[in-house]
Design a protein around this motif. Structure first.
Motif, PDB file in Angstrom:
ATOM      1  N   ALA A 462       0.830  -1.206   0.000  1.00 53.68           N
ATOM      2  CA  ALA A 462       0.000   0.000   0.000  1.00 53.68           C
ATOM      3  C   ALA A 462       0.864   1.255   0.000  1.00 53.68           C
ATOM      4  CB  ALA A 462      -0.931  -0.008   1.211  1.00 53.68           C
ATOM      5  N   GLN A 463       1.939   1.236   0.786  1.00 48.59           N
ATOM      6  CA  GLN A 463       2.837   2.396   0.835  1.00 48.59           C
ATOM      7  C   GLN A 463       3.515   2.631  -0.514  1.00 48.59           C
ATOM      8  OE1 GLN A 463       5.501   1.593   4.054  1.00 48.59           O
ATOM      9  NE2 GLN A 463       3.952   1.883   5.648  1.00 48.59           N
ATOM     10  N   VAL A 464       3.954   1.549  -1.134  1.00 45.64           N
ATOM     11  CA  VAL A 464       4.634   1.667  -2.427  1.00 45.64           C
ATOM     12  C   VAL A 464       3.681   2.221  -3.486  1.00 45.64           C
ATOM     13  CG1 VAL A 464       5.687   0.357  -4.307  1.00 45.64           C
ATOM     14  CG2 VAL A 464       6.316  -0.136  -1.937  1.00 45.64           C
ATOM     15  N   LEU A 465       2.460   1.703  -3.524  1.00 43.15           N
ATOM     16  CA  LEU A 465       1.483   2.181  -4.508  1.00 43.15           C
ATOM     17  C   LEU A 465       1.131   3.641  -4.268  1.00 43.15           C
ATOM     18  CD1 LEU A 465      -0.880  -0.920  -4.714  1.00 43.15           C
ATOM     19  CD2 LEU A 465       0.776  -0.156  -6.426  1.00 43.15           C
ATOM     20  N   ALA A 466       1.008   4.027  -2.999  1.00 45.72           N
ATOM     21  CA  ALA A 466       0.710   5.427  -2.682  1.00 45.72           C
ATOM     22  C   ALA A 466       1.836   6.335  -3.142  1.00 45.72           C
ATOM     23  CB  ALA A 466       0.465   5.577  -1.183  1.00 45.72           C
ATOM     24  N   ALA A 467       3.079   5.900  -2.895  1.00 47.69           N
ATOM     25  CA  ALA A 467       4.224   6.704  -3.324  1.00 47.69           C
ATOM     26  C   ALA A 467       4.263   6.826  -4.839  1.00 47.69           C
ATOM     27  CB  ALA A 467       5.518   6.067  -2.814  1.00 47.69           C
TER      28      ALA A 467
END
Length: 494
Positions: A462-467
């Motif tokens: 989720a963090q990677v996709l948000a970034a």
């Protein structure tokens, strides 16, 4: 700076090795000439050169293999020497001959030496004649009974091979005399079926072999020195992905014996320039000549990092008639170095090559780190060339520090837009077996399960996709943009 015996050098290669050679040429005040196919007209090695010449071919690789065009490019630009890099024409005796015939210096060995060492049978025979250990073998024959009798005198295990073929056809491992004749008959039958030649031969089979190579320099007159050895056992699809210098867990006596063997071979061949003598090393300490690479190796930076030498400069000085840059007594090794080959490939799909566009490249900067590459943001990675994109090389005071630094550098390396093996390399280095130095050419296969990509935890994903959504417009449009035809309609609800 050396005397300007070379005013201009054409680099008959591309990518990171062309950039690497040009870097040294610039430091020596020698002008450089790049060659390129039209698809790489704006590549980094072209921009880095003082001059550039377009070469033509149905494919980029075909262009880089066109001897006549490359020699013509050297002539038209007034280059007085050609550096072949590695791959392409670097070990092509015909190319070396054509360069010499054009009164241009070939920065490498002469054509006769390339021809001698390029033929595995002639190289093997030459090595044996000069006291370099080769694997005990039975020469090719189609007389199975005579073959079996001779083979049994060597001892087991043995590897039976088809004399006329490859690809694993007509090949088998025999571990005892009871199986010898039947295995030989089956191998001969398969060889006849696939290659029209039923001859087979056998050689000692080395269990869990290590791949050790020795960097040598020769002056062409019988003088030769070694620059220590490299460990190249971690391979996939018979190609190296991790190399280190010095080799792990070698006794000093064994190290001295292997290096002395390589110098003996180079001296006997009156070898000129840089070369590498490769060996298979068994767990019992026996080592056998494998082949000699008559060029600069991909992994030469690890040798440079432990010796402090510039091998490209040494190549140029030898080719210019300066002789060896130092004596054997002057060669010292300091610490440990590891090279990781960063490739556009998917380790979870049997290392299948990948394509894409380099969207972002972030490289950590440390005084103990080298990142050899020719990458640009926006550069397309295609199937036209080898999937190796770059080489990450780390130095440490000892092997443990070199491993830790390499892992840290891999963790800090960002290359977005194309799938690579960066994370896989970090897992290899951090594995218990690698840290122990328990290496052999089947390492990747033996540890394939523990080296697989672990599942990504949902919070991390989720963090990677948000970034990605916040940082890259193309990703934003792909992930959350309004698709056609609705984008053309404007505001709407469903």
């Amino acid at each position: 700076m050396i005397d300007p015996l070379f005013k201009k050098v054409l680099v008959a290669n591309r990518g990171e090795i062309a950039c690497r050679v040009m870097r040294t040429l610039g430091e020596l005040g020698i002008r450089s000439v790049a060659i390129h196919h039209r698809v790489e007209a704006h590549a980094k090695h072209v921009r880095m050169a003082d001059e550039a010449v377009e070469i033509h071919g149905d494919t980029p690789v075909a262009a880089h293999l066109d001897i006549d065009q490359i020699v013509a490019a050297a002539r038209s630009t007034g280059a007085d020497a050609i550096h072949p890099g590695y791959g392409f024409l670097s070990e092509n005796a015909g190319f070396a001959s054509a360069v010499a015939a054009a009164a241009i210096v070939f920065i490498g060995p002469d054509a006769e030496t390339i021809s001698l060492m390029g033929d595995k049978i002639s190289a093997r025979n030459f090595a044996a004649e000069h006291g370099v250990a080769v694997a005990p073998s039975v020469m090719p024959t189609s007389d199975i009974d005579a073959f079996a009798s001779q083979a049994e005198t060597i001892g087991f295990p043995l590897l039976i091979k088809a004399a006329a073929g490859g690809g694993g056809k007509g090949m088998s491992i025999v571990r005892n005399a009871a199986d010898m004749r039947e295995a030989a008959r089956l191998a001969s039958s398969e060889a006849q079926r696939y290659f029209g030649d039923g001859r087979v031969y056998a050689e000692t089979y080395v269990e869990r072999p290590r791949h050790i190579e020795v960097q040598v320099l020769g002056d062409g007159k019988g003088g030769a020195i070694h620059l220590f050895e490299r460990e190249c056992s971690v391979q996939r699809r018979f190609q190296k992905i991790v190399e280190e210098a010095p080799a792990a867990a070698l006794s000093q006596d064994l190290r001295d014996a292997i290096c002395a063997s390589a110098v003996r071979l180079a001296s006997a061949a009156k070898y000129k320039n840089a070369g590498t003598v490769e060996y298979i090393l068994g767990a019992d300490g026996r080592f056998f000549f494998l082949e000699m690479n008559t060029r600069l190796q991909v992994e030469h930076p690890v040798t440079e990092m432990i010796t402090g030498l510039d091998l490209v400069r040494a190549q140029i000085e030898i080719a210019a008639g300066k002789g060896l840059p130092l004596t054997q007594a002057d060669v010292k090794a300091h610490g440990h170095a590891i090279e990781c080959r960063v490739c556009a490939e998917d380790p979870d799909r049997d290392f299948m090559p990948e394509t894409g566009t380099v969207q972002y490249l972030g490289v950590p900067e440390e005084n103990w780190l080298r990142f050899e590459n020719a990458l640009d943001q926006g550069q397309k990675v295609t199937a036209d060339f080898d999937p190796m994109l770059a080489k990450l090389v780390a130095h440490g005071s000892d092997r443990g520090e070199a491993i830790d630094r390499s892992i840290a550098a891999l963790d800090g390396l960002s290359l977005l837009g194309v799938k690579t093996n960066i994370d896989y390399l970090a897992r290899v280095l951090d594995s218990n077996a690698f840290r122990r130095g328990d290496l052999h050419t089947g390492f990747v296969l033996e540890h394939r399960h523990e080296l697989q990509t672990p599942p990504v935890p949902a919070p991390v994903l989720a963090q990677v996709l948000a970034a990605a959504v916040l940082g890259f417009r193309d990703f934003q449009e792909l992930a959350v943009g309004t698709p056609e035809p609705y984008a053309a309609i404007g505001g709407w609800r469903n």
